[in-house]
Design a protein around this motif. Structure first.
Motif, PDB file in Angstrom:
ATOM      1  N   VAL A  55      35.361  30.782 -35.360  1.00 45.69           N
ATOM      2  CA  VAL A  55      34.378  29.722 -35.551  1.00 45.69           C
ATOM      3  C   VAL A  55      33.109  30.136 -34.813  1.00 45.69           C
ATOM      4  O   VAL A  55      33.195  30.624 -33.679  1.00 45.69           O
ATOM      5  N   PRO A  56      31.915  29.970 -35.413  1.00 47.67           N
ATOM      6  CA  PRO A  56      30.692  30.256 -34.650  1.00 47.67           C
ATOM      7  C   PRO A  56      30.650  29.421 -33.373  1.00 47.67           C
ATOM      8  O   PRO A  56      31.142  28.286 -33.344  1.00 47.67           O
ATOM      9  N   TYR A  57      30.079  29.965 -32.317  1.00 48.43           N
ATOM     10  CA  TYR A  57      29.983  29.237 -31.040  1.00 48.43           C
ATOM     11  C   TYR A  57      29.220  27.941 -31.287  1.00 48.43           C
ATOM     12  O   TYR A  57      28.160  27.937 -31.924  1.00 48.43           O
ATOM     13  N   PHE A  58      29.745  26.830 -30.796  1.00 50.62           N
ATOM     14  CA  PHE A  58      29.130  25.529 -31.055  1.00 50.62           C
ATOM     15  C   PHE A  58      29.240  24.647 -29.823  1.00 50.62           C
ATOM     16  O   PHE A  58      30.017  24.913 -28.895  1.00 50.62           O
ATOM     17  N   ALA A  59      28.469  23.542 -29.832  1.00 48.78           N
ATOM     18  CA  ALA A  59      28.529  22.554 -28.756  1.00 48.78           C
ATOM     19  C   ALA A  59      28.056  21.219 -29.306  1.00 48.78           C
ATOM     20  O   ALA A  59      27.240  21.154 -30.232  1.00 48.78           O
ATOM     21  N   ALA A  60      28.596  20.134 -28.760  1.00 49.67           N
ATOM     22  CA  ALA A  60      28.082  18.804 -29.078  1.00 49.67           C
ATOM     23  C   ALA A  60      26.666  18.693 -28.538  1.00 49.67           C
ATOM     24  O   ALA A  60      26.401  19.023 -27.378  1.00 49.67           O
ATOM     25  N   ALA A  61      25.729  18.257 -29.367  1.00 52.59           N
ATOM     26  CA  ALA A  61      24.327  18.218 -28.945  1.00 52.59           C
ATOM     27  C   ALA A  61      24.120  17.299 -27.752  1.00 52.59           C
ATOM     28  O   ALA A  61      23.179  17.498 -26.963  1.00 52.59           O
ATOM     29  N   ALA A  62      24.982  16.280 -27.598  1.00 58.42           N
ATOM     30  CA  ALA A  62      24.830  15.346 -26.483  1.00 58.42           C
ATOM     31  C   ALA A  62      25.358  15.898 -25.161  1.00 58.42           C
ATOM     32  O   ALA A  62      25.073  15.342 -24.104  1.00 58.42           O
ATOM     33  N   ASP A  63      26.103  16.993 -25.221  1.00 56.77           N
ATOM     34  CA  ASP A  63      26.682  17.590 -24.012  1.00 56.77           C
ATOM     35  C   ASP A  63      25.742  18.693 -23.516  1.00 56.77           C
ATOM     36  O   ASP A  63      25.872  19.863 -23.879  1.00 56.77           O
ATOM     37  N   ARG A  64      24.796  18.343 -22.663  1.00 54.74           N
ATOM     38  CA  ARG A  64      23.751  19.282 -22.266  1.00 54.74           C
ATOM     39  C   ARG A  64      24.317  20.472 -21.493  1.00 54.74           C
ATOM     40  O   ARG A  64      23.815  21.594 -21.619  1.00 54.74           O
ATOM     41  N   ALA A  65      25.366  20.254 -20.743  1.00 54.63           N
ATOM     42  CA  ALA A  65      25.964  21.372 -20.010  1.00 54.63           C
ATOM     43  C   ALA A  65      26.564  22.381 -20.983  1.00 54.63           C
ATOM     44  O   ALA A  65      26.396  23.597 -20.820  1.00 54.63           O
ATOM     45  N   ALA A  66      27.262  21.881 -22.003  1.00 50.86           N
ATOM     46  CA  ALA A  66      27.869  22.777 -22.995  1.00 50.86           C
ATOM     47  C   ALA A  66      26.792  23.491 -23.804  1.00 50.86           C
ATOM     48  O   ALA A  66      26.934  24.673 -24.132  1.00 50.86           O
ATOM     49  N   VAL A  67      25.703  22.781 -24.115  1.00 49.05           N
ATOM     50  CA  VAL A  67      24.602  23.405 -24.865  1.00 49.05           C
ATOM     51  C   VAL A  67      23.976  24.517 -24.027  1.00 49.05           C
ATOM     52  O   VAL A  67      23.722  25.632 -24.515  1.00 49.05           O
ATOM     53  N   GLY A  68      23.730  24.253 -22.753  1.00 49.05           N
ATOM     54  CA  GLY A  68      23.154  25.272 -21.888  1.00 49.05           C
ATOM     55  C   GLY A  68      24.053  26.487 -21.777  1.00 49.05           C
ATOM     56  O   GLY A  68      23.570  27.637 -21.774  1.00 49.05           O
ATOM     57  N   LEU A  69      25.359  26.270 -21.691  1.00 52.14           N
ATOM     58  CA  LEU A  69      26.300  27.380 -21.625  1.00 52.14           C
ATOM     59  C   LEU A  69      26.268  28.201 -22.904  1.00 52.14           C
ATOM     60  O   LEU A  69      26.318  29.438 -22.871  1.00 52.14           O
ATOM     61  N   MET A  70      26.148  27.509 -24.054  1.00 54.48           N
ATOM     62  CA  MET A  70      26.060  28.230 -25.318  1.00 54.48           C
ATOM     63  C   MET A  70      24.807  29.099 -25.369  1.00 54.48           C
ATOM     64  O   MET A  70      24.853  30.263 -25.791  1.00 54.48           O
ATOM     65  N   PHE A  71      23.682  28.550 -24.914  1.00 56.59           N
ATOM     66  CA  PHE A  71      22.443  29.315 -24.909  1.00 56.59           C
ATOM     67  C   PHE A  71      22.564  30.567 -24.028  1.00 56.59           C
ATOM     68  O   PHE A  71      21.970  31.611 -24.328  1.00 56.59           O
ATOM     69  N   ASP A  72      23.310  30.466 -22.936  1.00 60.34           N
ATOM     70  CA  ASP A  72      23.490  31.616 -22.056  1.00 60.34           C
ATOM     71  C   ASP A  72      24.400  32.676 -22.678  1.00 60.34           C
ATOM     72  O   ASP A  72      24.273  33.869 -22.346  1.00 60.34           O
ATOM     73  N   ARG A  73      25.311  32.260 -23.557  1.00 65.42           N
ATOM     74  CA  ARG A  73      26.318  33.177 -24.077  1.00 65.42           C
ATOM     75  C   ARG A  73      25.953  33.813 -25.414  1.00 65.42           C
ATOM     76  O   ARG A  73      26.377  34.938 -25.694  1.00 65.42           O
ATOM     77  N   VAL A  74      25.219  33.089 -26.249  1.00 64.55           N
ATOM     78  CA  VAL A  74      24.884  33.647 -27.565  1.00 64.55           C
ATOM     79  C   VAL A  74      23.385  33.519 -27.801  1.00 64.55           C
ATOM     80  O   VAL A  74      22.773  32.509 -27.446  1.00 64.55           O
ATOM     81  N   PRO A  75      22.770  34.531 -28.391  1.00 64.62           N
ATOM     82  CA  PRO A  75      21.319  34.506 -28.590  1.00 64.62           C
ATOM     83  C   PRO A  75      20.911  33.611 -29.756  1.00 64.62           C
ATOM     84  O   PRO A  75      21.717  33.256 -30.614  1.00 64.62           O
ATOM     85  N   ALA A  76      19.629  33.243 -29.770  1.00 68.04           N
ATOM     86  CA  ALA A  76      19.051  32.514 -30.900  1.00 68.04           C
ATOM     87  C   ALA A  76      19.027  33.447 -32.122  1.00 68.04           C
ATOM     88  O   ALA A  76      19.140  34.670 -31.978  1.00 68.04           O
TER      89      ALA A  76
END
Length: 388
Positions: A133-154
């Motif tokens: 599954v592509p790396y994903f996060a709930a948009a409301a979970d800012r900690a999970a979103v930040g972790l995703m940004f650190d792990r996978v590029p735009a």
């Protein structure tokens, strides 16, 4: 097309749920099998041209009024026996499941309907199905979103959890624009998810499942991701080489999703992307209903299997035997005319088996027994449609 055998008969009563007129061919197949068919729809569709032979139409002012829809269905069940409940449109899958549970009718329960409707829930569950599954996060979970940004590029994709296809879907080029998009959602962020954009080709597998096992499944490729179609590209879908390694991998991923989601009986349309960087199969999303955009007609031209007929038979008959498929290939090219009404008379290839009657939405279905011949026709017509 193969000749149709004599249909067995059923005395079941089906309640078809659809907020607007839809599923005409399914209803006709159910009537052909002897079923009594009732329709639950919205007030505005009461006088719509439902197929002749429908036993009754009941309405609620708005199908999003879940309580109202349940009340109307319950009142109908007091007067008429209802054996099955069928959602004819994606947005009505959860309403149909709620009616089943209210009335004690067999079929897909609410928890499973949610898996096939909520894009966040389906991704979370797909992780347990041994499917990438592509790396994903709930948009409301800012900690999970930040972790995703650190792990996978735009880039990233922001999408609504209960949307259809490419609706409410935004491609974001960097983390700064992604944060701005999430912040702009405010309290609505809980309705969205954000995920890694995986470049690659998009495929779909359409299947008929019985007793938890896909009895028929076929893999097809989209010409463009649906987001690009929405932005003005042609809509293209065609069956891929049956015996190829790619087809086998897609069918296996499809089986894992169906069985991992606990799906027992019915029709599914599940989409995957094959990553350009690693050639791995990634799950995108799944639906426990018929594919849209004439894909069922393409599949019938390729295989002789009518998904509408199989779906109706699964609802009507406990002992239905899924039809055997032939090894043909087919595809569709369609677009929205950009220069006014379109004349397709210059497309005179003998492999064309259907032409759109709408000059503003031109389309062709093509079939061949040779996948290479089919692909050459699809590519040629796709190129020519770009100039319509």
């Amino acid at each position: 097309m193969s000749e149709r055998a004599a249909s067995p008969r059923s005395d079941r009563a089906l309640l078809c749920v659809a907020r607007k007129r839809a599923g005409r061919q399914f209803i006709q197949e159910a009537l052909q099998l002897g079923c009594r068919v009732y329709v639950l729809t919205e007030d505005a569709e009461r006088e719509a041209a439902w197929p002749e032979g429908v036993s009754g139409v009941v309405t609620v002012w708005n199908m999003d009024d879940r309580h109202g829809a349940l009340h109307v269905a319950t009142e109908l069940a007091r007067r008429e026996r209802l054996d099955r409940v069928v959602a004819l449109l994606e947005r009505d899958v959860e309403v149909a499941a709620a009616i089943r549970e209210r009335l004690g009718i067999p079929g897909q329960p609410c928890w499973q309907a949610n898996l096939f409707r909520d894009k966040l829930a389906m991704r979370l569950h797909a992780l347990s199905c041994d499917v990438r599954v592509p790396y994903f996060a709930a948009a409301a979970d800012r900690a999970a979103v930040g972790l995703m940004f650190d792990r996978v590029p735009a880039p990233y994709i922001l999408k609504i959890r209960d949307g259809l296809g490419a609706s409410n879907l935004t491609r974001l080029p960097d983390r700064e624009s992604a944060w701005r998009a999430i912040d702009a959602l405010g309290n609505q962020a809980e309705r969205y998810l954000i995920e890694q954009f995986v470049a690659g080709d998009v495929f779909h597998v359409d299947a008929v499942t019985q007793d938890g096992e896909p009895r028929f499944a076929i893999a097809s490729r989209y010409g463009l991701p649906l987001l690009d179609v929405v932005q003005g590209g042609n809509f293209v879908s065609y069956t891929i080489e049956r015996k190829s390694d790619l087809s086998e991998r897609l069918l296996e991923a499809n089986r894992r999703i169906i069985q991992g989601f606990g799906f027992r009986r019915g029709i599914t349309h599940i989409e995957f992307i094959v990553g350009a960087h690693d050639q791995e199969v990634y799950f995108l999303e799944g639906a426990s209903r018929m594919a849209a955009a004439r894909i069922p007609w393409v599949i019938e031209q390729a295989t002789g299997v009518s998904l509408h007929r199989e779906w109706a038979s699964l609802e009507a008959l406990d002992d239905h035997q899924v039809a055997r498929a032939r090894d043909g290939y087919a595809g569709i090219v369609a677009t929205v005319a950009k220069r006014g009404p379109t004349d397709l008379s210059s497309f005179d290839d003998p492999h064309i088996v259907w032409r759109s009657p709408d000059p503003y939405v031109p389309g062709l279905i093509v079939r061949s027994d040779d996948p290479e011949v089919l692909l050459s026709r699809i590519r040629d017509f796709d190129r020519r449609f770009s100039h319509l």
